[in-house]
Enzyme design. Structure first.
Site, mmCIF file in Angstrom:
data_model
loop_
_atom_site.group_PDB
_atom_site.id
_atom_site.type_symbol
_atom_site.label_atom_id
_atom_site.label_comp_id
_atom_site.label_asym_id
_atom_site.label_seq_id
_atom_site.Cartn_x
_atom_site.Cartn_y
_atom_site.Cartn_z
ATOM 1 N N ASP A 104 0.914 -1.237 0.606
ATOM 2 C CA ASP A 104 -0.142 -0.180 0.219
ATOM 3 C C ASP A 104 0.880 1.085 0.065
ATOM 4 O OD1 ASP A 104 -2.694 1.325 0.574
ATOM 5 O OD2 ASP A 104 -3.163 0.060 1.928
ATOM 6 N N ASP A 159 -2.968 4.394 -1.863
ATOM 7 C CA ASP A 159 -4.260 4.471 -0.719
ATOM 8 C C ASP A 159 -4.735 6.167 -1.954
ATOM 9 O OD1 ASP A 159 -5.795 4.798 1.179
ATOM 10 O OD2 ASP A 159 -4.680 6.986 0.851
ATOM 11 N N GLU A 168 -7.070 3.132 -5.670
ATOM 12 C CA GLU A 168 -8.342 3.208 -4.566
ATOM 13 C C GLU A 168 -9.464 4.498 -5.391
ATOM 14 O OE1 GLU A 168 -9.879 3.993 0.057
ATOM 15 O OE2 GLU A 168 -8.104 5.176 -0.760
ATOM 16 N N HIS A 180 -10.118 -3.284 5.977
ATOM 17 C CA HIS A 180 -9.891 -2.636 6.685
ATOM 18 C C HIS A 180 -11.299 -1.319 6.775
ATOM 19 C CE1 HIS A 180 -7.950 -0.393 4.055
ATOM 20 N NE2 HIS A 180 -7.688 0.556 4.877
ATOM 21 N N ASP A 181 -11.362 -1.062 5.708
ATOM 22 C CA ASP A 181 -12.737 0.844 5.753
ATOM 23 C C ASP A 181 -13.849 0.133 5.710
ATOM 24 O OD1 ASP A 181 -10.167 2.083 5.928
ATOM 25 O OD2 ASP A 181 -10.198 2.381 3.754
HETATM 26 C C1 NOJ Z 1 -8.259 5.218 2.718
HETATM 27 C C2 NOJ Z 1 -7.059 4.126 3.602
HETATM 28 O O1 NOJ Z 1 -7.822 2.606 3.288
HETATM 29 C C3 NOJ Z 1 -8.030 4.701 4.779
HETATM 30 O O2 NOJ Z 1 -8.101 3.197 6.374
HETATM 31 C C4 NOJ Z 1 -7.345 5.677 5.028
HETATM 32 O O3 NOJ Z 1 -8.271 6.839 6.318
HETATM 33 C C5 NOJ Z 1 -7.374 7.117 3.920
HETATM 34 N N1 NOJ Z 1 -7.380 6.731 2.480
HETATM 35 C C6 NOJ Z 1 -6.160 7.884 4.383
HETATM 36 O O4 NOJ Z 1 -5.313 7.425 3.703
#
Ligand code: NOJ
Length: 537
Positions: free
Chosen positions: A105, A207, A270, A331-332
């Site tokens: 990442d 990211d 992402e 994880h989100d």
């Molecule tokens: C996306 C990431 O998956 C998330 O966990 C993060 O808080 C934000 N981008 C900011 O980097």
């Protein structure tokens, strides 16, 4: 056991199943309650046993951990909490020995406010690094330069009293945005990518890649017409001037060109947002991402008709020849087993691996890990503290991996950084490895089936009419037709079949090589893969 690739002529990132690991929560080796690289190293045989072809590691770089690693203070070092660069090298080697690729990442949109670049940038308006971040004077009436909002709450502008300007942060105020319009920044970041590529990583997950560039005119965002009292405040405006800007696309193209200086690497991006915009992240003038991440399976209501429609929209939204990608956990996002329940989590798994494109799942989904219950007061995630009351806490899906049913689930000898959550006794790796019909066994068989059956990797996708809660489609190669039937309901179903077939796999793992004639009987929450037995294959 290392599974054979379905077809060695197809690029690895198309053939493999990708496993996302949140290193804080995978395996602790030193008893501090936080997972680390040596812990992960001790689990590589598990990954090989499971059959995954690549792991995607959430960030392990140096970080003050305000956003648990997504706030990087040194792009070319490992945070001591996770280990050292030498540990990282050993891990990459061990994974490569097992034929497992490594996707790291990277976080190009912002750094930590502790990064030396930002420390210099904020030191004076004349510092050579000043223009590496997004600085602006107050708006015409004082206050922030415009109405842009941080995704994590409040204005996206933070006042710097010393130099009397605001800096922009799309996320936390401790995550200042880099100024990607500045070629020096792009060149520095290209060197970051090269640093890790030389160390042997096989690709990156980029990211927040859609938000690299902001409108140079700093124009106000327009109101979000769907905004109401239930919408989290950061969504008050539509992000027209800070998201998916044309310049961002060219910056992604530059990153892709760097990755292509090395052979056989892949770029995942992402790109949060609706299906309608995903196509542009593949290619423009030049190639962009190999795999722009697609969260449709997590964001769609779980009904056969809705899923069929969503899958169809997505397949039609990506450009001809573009490779699809599907994600079942992250994880989100809340855990799939908690969203759907365990019975449908099996259906979701079968869907993930039978759809055309690269499947990505999140460590712990294979044992049905639930969201851990964590009260707002105990939350570690800053998102919850800054935008409370909207169910945005991401701690529940970040709870530690369970390896066995012992007190700390084999994750640590210390106190886990987040609670383990419920159902550890049966939802752990050791228990499920010993159970031929467990969810873990199902994942392993699905991964193996996809890797050994060319029709599932490069075969055509043929949607069929999905009725009465049964999602139906076929995957076909020149000499094979596989029918996939997934009962999304809690009651049995019978579907007429046009041709007889042989049952290859079912989600309950209790039917095999059974012949199916003109009627297919599905029990509640049952999914099957059937090899169609006709000369019309
Ligand atoms: C996306 C990431 O998956 C998330 O966990 C993060 O808080 C934000 N981008 C900011 O980097």
């Amino acid at each position: 056991m290392v599974h054979q690739r379905a077809d060695s002529r197809i690029e690895w990132w198309k053939c493999c199943s990708i496993y996302q690991i949140y290193p804080r929560s995978f395996q602790d080796s030193d008893g501090d309650g936080v997972g680390d690289l040596n812990g992960l190293l001790s689990r590589v045989d598990y990954l090989a046993w499971l059959g995954v072809g690549a792991v995607w590691l959430s960030p392990v770089c140096r970080s003050p951990m305000r956003d648990f690693g997504y706030d990087i203070s040194d792009y070319t070092d490992v945070d001591p909490l996770f280990g050292t660069l030498a540990d990282f090298d050993r891990l990459v080697e061990a994974l490569h020995e097992r034929n497992i690729k490594v996707i790291l990442d990277v976080v190009p949109n912002h750094t930590s406010d502790q990064h030396s670049w930002f420390v210099k940038s904020r030191s004076s308006r004349d510092d050579p690094k000043r223009n590496w971040y997004v600085w602006a004077d107050p708006g015409p009436h004082g206050g922030p330069p415009n109405n842009w909002l941080s995704r994590f709450g409040g204005s996206a502008w933070e006042w710097d009293a010393r130099t009397e300007q605001y800096y922009y942060h799309a996320f936390l105020r401790e995550q200042p945005d880099l100024n990607w319009h500045n070629p020096e920044v792009r060149s520095a970041f290209a060197d970051v990518l090269r640093f890790w590529l030389r160390r042997g990583v096989d690709g990156f997950r980029v990211d927040a890649s859609a938000v690299l560039a902001e409108d140079p005119l700093l124009r106000d965002e327009p109101p979000n017409p769907d905004f109401d009292s239930e919408t989290p405040p950061p969504e008050k405006f539509n992000r027209v001037f800070t998201d998916a800007r044309p310049e961002t696309m060219s910056y992604i193209e530059e990153m892709r060109a760097v990755v292509e200086e090395f052979s056989d690497r892949a770029l995942l991006g992402e790109v949060q947002g609706g299906i309608g915009r995903i196509g542009q992240f593949y290619d423009g003038e030049r190639p962009r991402f190999h795999l722009p991440l697609n969260f449709l399976l997590l964001d769609t209501d779980w009904h056969a008709a809705t899923l069929a429609a969503g899958i169809d929209q997505y397949i039609n939204a990506i450009p001809d020849g573009a490779w699809p990608v599907w994600i079942l956990g992250s994880h989100d996002k809340p855990r799939i087993a908690s969203q759907l329940g365990l019975a449908q989590a099996r259906i979701a798994a079968m869907l993930l691996f039978m759809l055309p494109g690269t499947p990505i799942f999140y460590a712990g989904d294979e044992i049905g890990m639930p969201n851990a219950m964590i009260s707002s007061e105990d939350a570690r995630d800053p998102f919850e503290a800054l935008v409370p009351g909207y169910g945005l806490n991401r701690d529940p899906e970040r709870a530690p991996m369970r390896w066995d049913s012992s007190e700390k689930a084999g994750f640590t000898t210390g106190e886990p950084w987040l609670p383990l959550g419920d159902h550890v006794e049966e939802r752990n790796v050791a228990s499920q490895q010993g159970d031929r019909r467990s969810l873990l066994s199902l994942y392993r068989q699905l991964i193996a089936l996809r890797q050994t059956e060319p029709a599932l990797v490069a075969g055509r996708f043929q949607p069929l009419r999905s009725e009465r809660g049964v999602l139906l489609f076929e995957r076909c190669s020149d000499d094979k037709r596989l029918l996939i039937a997934l009962n999304t309901r809690d009651s049995s179903r019978t579907c007429p079949l046009q041709s007889a077939g042989a049952l290859r796999l079912n989600t309950h793992l209790d039917r095999k090589d059974e012949r199916v004639e003109s009627q297919l009987h599905l029990r509640s929450n049952e999914g099957v893969v059937i090899e169609v037995l006709t000369s019309s294959a």
